[in-house]
Design a protein around this motif. Structure first.
Motif, mmCIF file in Angstrom:
data_model
loop_
_atom_site.group_PDB
_atom_site.id
_atom_site.type_symbol
_atom_site.label_atom_id
_atom_site.label_comp_id
_atom_site.label_asym_id
_atom_site.label_seq_id
_atom_site.Cartn_x
_atom_site.Cartn_y
_atom_site.Cartn_z
ATOM 1 N N MET A 159 0.845 -1.191 0.000
ATOM 2 C CA MET A 159 0.000 0.000 0.000
ATOM 3 C C MET A 159 0.885 1.247 0.000
ATOM 4 O O MET A 159 1.913 1.290 0.668
ATOM 5 C CB MET A 159 -0.918 -0.003 1.237
ATOM 6 N N THR A 160 0.487 2.250 -0.764
ATOM 7 C CA THR A 160 1.276 3.468 -0.856
ATOM 8 C C THR A 160 1.123 4.298 0.417
ATOM 9 O O THR A 160 0.254 4.054 1.246
ATOM 10 C CB THR A 160 0.848 4.302 -2.074
ATOM 11 N N LEU A 180 -6.368 4.322 -6.176
ATOM 12 C CA LEU A 180 -6.789 4.491 -4.789
ATOM 13 C C LEU A 180 -5.635 4.347 -3.805
ATOM 14 O O LEU A 180 -5.799 4.567 -2.607
ATOM 15 C CB LEU A 180 -7.891 3.483 -4.451
ATOM 16 N N GLY A 181 -4.462 3.966 -4.309
ATOM 17 C CA GLY A 181 -3.275 3.891 -3.476
ATOM 18 C C GLY A 181 -3.075 2.596 -2.732
ATOM 19 O O GLY A 181 -2.265 2.516 -1.800
ATOM 20 N N TYR A 182 -3.789 1.544 -3.128
ATOM 21 C CA TYR A 182 -3.684 0.274 -2.425
ATOM 22 C C TYR A 182 -2.490 -0.559 -2.871
ATOM 23 O O TYR A 182 -2.134 -1.531 -2.212
ATOM 24 C CB TYR A 182 -4.965 -0.544 -2.600
ATOM 25 N N THR A 183 -1.902 -0.203 -3.973
ATOM 26 C CA THR A 183 -0.744 -0.918 -4.491
ATOM 27 C C THR A 183 -0.013 -0.037 -5.472
ATOM 28 O O THR A 183 -0.586 0.908 -6.026
ATOM 29 C CB THR A 183 -1.181 -2.230 -5.193
ATOM 30 N N ASP A 226 -1.331 -7.671 -2.470
ATOM 31 C CA ASP A 226 -1.469 -6.433 -1.696
ATOM 32 C C ASP A 226 -2.908 -6.228 -1.231
ATOM 33 O O ASP A 226 -3.149 -5.829 -0.083
ATOM 34 C CB ASP A 226 -1.031 -5.234 -2.547
ATOM 35 N N LEU A 227 -3.870 -6.500 -2.100
ATOM 36 C CA LEU A 227 -5.275 -6.308 -1.742
ATOM 37 C C LEU A 227 -5.723 -7.276 -0.657
ATOM 38 O O LEU A 227 -6.494 -6.914 0.239
ATOM 39 C CB LEU A 227 -6.162 -6.473 -2.979
ATOM 40 N N MET A 228 -5.234 -8.503 -0.725
ATOM 41 C CA MET A 228 -5.630 -9.507 0.262
ATOM 42 C C MET A 228 -5.165 -9.149 1.669
ATOM 43 O O MET A 228 -5.727 -9.619 2.659
ATOM 44 C CB MET A 228 -5.104 -10.881 -0.147
ATOM 45 N N LYS A 229 -4.154 -8.290 1.769
ATOM 46 C CA LYS A 229 -3.652 -7.858 3.070
ATOM 47 C C LYS A 229 -4.571 -6.838 3.735
ATOM 48 O O LYS A 229 -4.572 -6.712 4.965
ATOM 49 C CB LYS A 229 -2.247 -7.254 2.916
ATOM 50 N N ILE A 230 -5.340 -6.093 2.933
ATOM 51 C CA ILE A 230 -6.111 -4.983 3.498
ATOM 52 C C ILE A 230 -7.624 -5.127 3.348
ATOM 53 O O ILE A 230 -8.384 -4.536 4.116
ATOM 54 C CB ILE A 230 -5.664 -3.631 2.889
#
Length: 213
Positions: free
Chosen positions: A1-2, A151-154, A165-169
């Motif tokens: 995530m950024t 959206l800054g998720y990766t 990355d998405l699975m972490k958040i």
């Protein structure tokens, strides 16, 4: 995530409010139809695939039908999907693999689904969630990849790394629906070339809002 990213829970809340009936855009009635449709949908629109699958599904009803298909005849039916030579090979290979390894049935695990020609993790995730209600990951297509970056998720470009990355958040019970929500928003507002930030209900939390990135 950024360093700066939209709050994931707020994003999900707003997306669910604005797309309450979110669902897969591909038309299907069986797991086999869904698997074939997802394989065909690579690098083309779901609407284009929905326009040709009625003829496809009427002729090829079982894995055995695909396994025994005449390549030229199959190509004629799916030609409008683009890259139809390779897709025909994948569909025939799909049929043969299902017959030879899985008793002619679409398997219900990620490890088995990714053995099928034309089916990587994205395809497997879509089939597992939409055909069987099973969640093993998040399907990352072009919409999900684009919006996840905006959206800054990766900061990743590779679908597997984006999914990781998405699975972490993203809460696990939202994994299946999350992809469809982003797809809906990507088609309606956060389009590829010129996102409609002025109309976007996420523009107060999105780090890319009004930048056109």
């Amino acid at each position: 995530m950024t360093e700066k990213a939209a709050d994931i829970n707020e994003t999900i809340k707003h997306l669910k409010k604005n797309y309450p009936r979110t669902h897969i855009a591909l038309n299907f009635t069986t797991p086999l139809e869904l698997l074939a449709a997802v394989i065909l949908s690579a690098q083309t629109t779901d609407a284009a695939i929905n326009s040709l699958t009625p003829a496809l599904f009427a002729k090829y009803k079982t894995a055995q039908d695909y396994a025994r298909a005449d390549a030229e005849e199959l190509e004629t039916i799916i030609k409008r999907s683009g890259f139809y030579h390779n897709k025909a090979k994948s569909l025939i290979g799909m049929g043969k693999t299902l017959v030879e390894k899985f008793g002619g049935e679409v398997p219900r695990t990620m490890a088995e689904l990714v053995q099928i020609p034309g089916a990587a993790r994205k395809t497997a995730n879509i089939v597992l969630w939409n055909a069987f209600g099973k969640i093993e990951g998040i399907a990352v297509d072009t919409h999900v990849a684009r919006l996840s970056n905006r959206l800054g998720y990766t900061q990743e470009k590779d679908p597997v790394k984006i999914e990781r990355d998405l699975m972490k958040i993203v809460p696990q019970d939202e994994w299946g629906r999350f992809a469809h929500l982003l797809q809906d928003h990507g088609r309606a507002i956060c389009i590829a070339r010129k996102p409609k930030c002025g109309e976007c209900f996420l523009n107060d939390i999105c780090p890319s809002a009004f930048k056109g990135t």
